[in-house]
Write an enzyme that holds these catalytic residues in place. Structure first.
Site, short mmCIF file in Angstrom:
data_model
loop_
_atom_site.label_atom_id
_atom_site.label_comp_id
_atom_site.label_asym_id
_atom_site.label_seq_id
_atom_site.Cartn_x
_atom_site.Cartn_y
_atom_site.Cartn_z
N GLU A 76 0.85 -1.19 0.00
CA GLU A 76 0.00 0.00 0.00
C GLU A 76 0.88 1.23 0.00
O GLU A 76 1.75 1.40 0.86
CB GLU A 76 -0.94 0.01 1.20
CG GLU A 76 -1.84 1.22 1.20
CD GLU A 76 -3.14 1.03 1.96
OE1 GLU A 76 -3.86 2.03 2.14
OE2 GLU A 76 -3.43 -0.10 2.36
N GLU A 101 4.42 5.00 4.13
CA GLU A 101 3.96 6.37 4.39
C GLU A 101 5.10 7.11 5.08
O GLU A 101 5.73 6.56 6.00
CB GLU A 101 2.72 6.36 5.28
CG GLU A 101 2.22 7.72 5.72
CD GLU A 101 1.79 8.60 4.55
OE1 GLU A 101 2.43 9.66 4.37
OE2 GLU A 101 0.85 8.23 3.83
N ASP A 128 9.90 6.32 1.36
CA ASP A 128 9.37 6.49 0.01
C ASP A 128 9.10 5.14 -0.64
O ASP A 128 10.00 4.31 -0.77
CB ASP A 128 10.38 7.30 -0.81
CG ASP A 128 9.96 7.48 -2.26
OD1 ASP A 128 8.76 7.33 -2.56
OD2 ASP A 128 10.84 7.76 -3.09
N ASP A 151 -1.36 12.36 -4.93
CA ASP A 151 -1.42 13.78 -5.29
C ASP A 151 -1.59 13.91 -6.80
O ASP A 151 -0.79 13.37 -7.58
CB ASP A 151 -0.13 14.48 -4.84
CG ASP A 151 -0.27 15.99 -4.87
OD1 ASP A 151 -0.61 16.54 -5.94
OD2 ASP A 151 -0.03 16.63 -3.84
N LYS A 155 -1.68 21.29 -11.90
CA LYS A 155 -1.17 22.18 -12.95
C LYS A 155 -0.43 21.39 -14.02
O LYS A 155 0.33 20.47 -13.72
CB LYS A 155 -0.24 23.24 -12.35
CG LYS A 155 -0.96 24.19 -11.39
CD LYS A 155 0.00 25.21 -10.81
CE LYS A 155 -0.72 26.14 -9.84
NZ LYS A 155 0.20 27.14 -9.25
N ASP A 187 -9.75 11.02 -7.39
CA ASP A 187 -10.94 11.86 -7.53
C ASP A 187 -10.68 13.01 -8.52
O ASP A 187 -11.45 13.95 -8.58
CB ASP A 187 -11.38 12.41 -6.18
CG ASP A 187 -10.29 13.21 -5.47
OD1 ASP A 187 -9.16 13.27 -6.00
OD2 ASP A 187 -10.57 13.78 -4.41
N THR A 225 -13.96 7.04 2.03
CA THR A 225 -13.38 7.91 3.04
C THR A 225 -14.33 9.09 3.31
O THR A 225 -15.25 9.36 2.53
CB THR A 225 -12.03 8.45 2.57
OG1 THR A 225 -12.24 9.31 1.42
CG2 THR A 225 -11.09 7.31 2.18
N LYS A 226 -14.09 9.81 4.42
CA LYS A 226 -14.89 10.99 4.73
C LYS A 226 -14.78 12.02 3.61
O LYS A 226 -15.75 12.63 3.18
CB LYS A 226 -14.44 11.60 6.06
CG LYS A 226 -14.74 10.74 7.28
CD LYS A 226 -14.22 11.40 8.54
CE LYS A 226 -14.48 10.52 9.75
NZ LYS A 226 -13.95 11.12 11.01
N GLU A 228 -14.06 11.42 0.49
CA GLU A 228 -14.73 10.91 -0.70
C GLU A 228 -16.24 11.07 -0.57
O GLU A 228 -16.93 11.45 -1.54
CB GLU A 228 -14.37 9.43 -0.87
CG GLU A 228 -14.81 8.82 -2.18
CD GLU A 228 -14.31 7.39 -2.33
OE1 GLU A 228 -14.71 6.74 -3.30
OE2 GLU A 228 -13.52 6.94 -1.47
#
Length: 246
Positions: A76, A101, A128, A151, A155, A187, A225-226, A228
């Protein structure tokens, strides 16, 4: 997520038992964020860390030794505060979850959940995930890879910082066992289409979606998720992609 200082996608995918070239500027799996570790999270580091935190080493990881058992292992990438990770690990106790993470409060939060829920099938690398893939995981060792809401680098001039790039897709495909899967969710629709294009061009990966647009329904194991749920109420979309190693 990606490092805001990164600017190129030249990540190597050499096998962990061979010397990999060193790149000074590569796409990373994270963005460094500010945040404060709570007293509960700090206590979880002290109480759960010795068992569930793994050190990063540029050498092959013995998964059976790390987890204390042989079982299918899912990587993950970027678990945030660990809500979805803990949920999925509880649903799938026969699967090992190797979780990357770099955000310390997030690591502490997941360690806290591990203790509260009595989870034993999670190990955490506070490092990483790109380097973990490159240097710690041998070809064919993973049953799956989860990449949820990386992320999107909105741009145009920052798109090269996105994690899902051809070199990364090739690296993931090499680490997956035959029949293993890659599940991405985002998303941000433009990133979803880039993911679809990049993953579809990797010859070792096959899109499992049956819908004409190439996107998959949300697998039952991935919780909403909250963030989402809020987006759905506002009419925002979420796109899931599930590819399998041939």
């Amino acid at each position: 997520m990606n490092d805001p200082q990164a600017s190129t996608a030249s990540a190597s995918c050499a096998s962990p038992d061979t010397a990999a070239p060193v790149y000074r500027r590569t796409v990373k799996s994270f963005v460094l964020r500010a945040g404060r570790t709570t007293s509960g999270q700090a206590r979880a580091f002290a109480e759960q860390g010795p068992r569930f935190l793994l050190p990063y080493r540029a050498a092959p990881l013995d998964l059976a030794e790390a987890f204390g058992r042989s079982a299918p292992t899912v990587l993950e990438i970027g678990f945030g505060m660990g809500d979805a990770t803990a949920h999925i690990a509880a649903l799938m106790p026969q699967t090992n979850f190797l979780c990357c993470e770099v955000h310390e409060p997030g690591v502490g939060a997941l360690l806290k959940r591990i203790g509260e829920q009595g989870l034993t099938n999670i190990r955490i690398l506070q490092h990483d995930a790109v380097e973990v893939l490159q240097h710690m995981l041998a070809p064919g060792v993973l049953a799956g890879v989860h990449l949820f809401f990386p992320d999107p680098w909105h741009k145009t001039r920052h798109h090269k910082r996105r994690l899902v790039q051809p070199a990364w897709a090739a690296c993931v495909a090499e680490r997956l066992a035959p029949g293993g899967y890659l599940h991405c969710a985002t998303d941000w629709e433009p990133y979803a289409h880039q993911m679809l294009e990049v993953l579809g061009a990797e010859p070792r990966l096959r899109n499992t979606a049956v819908a004409a647009d190439g996107f998959a329904p949300r697998p039952a194991y991935r919780p909403l998720t909250k963030f989402e749920n809020r987006g759905i109420r506002l009419g925002h979309g979420v796109w899931d992609l599930v590819f399998a190693r041939g």
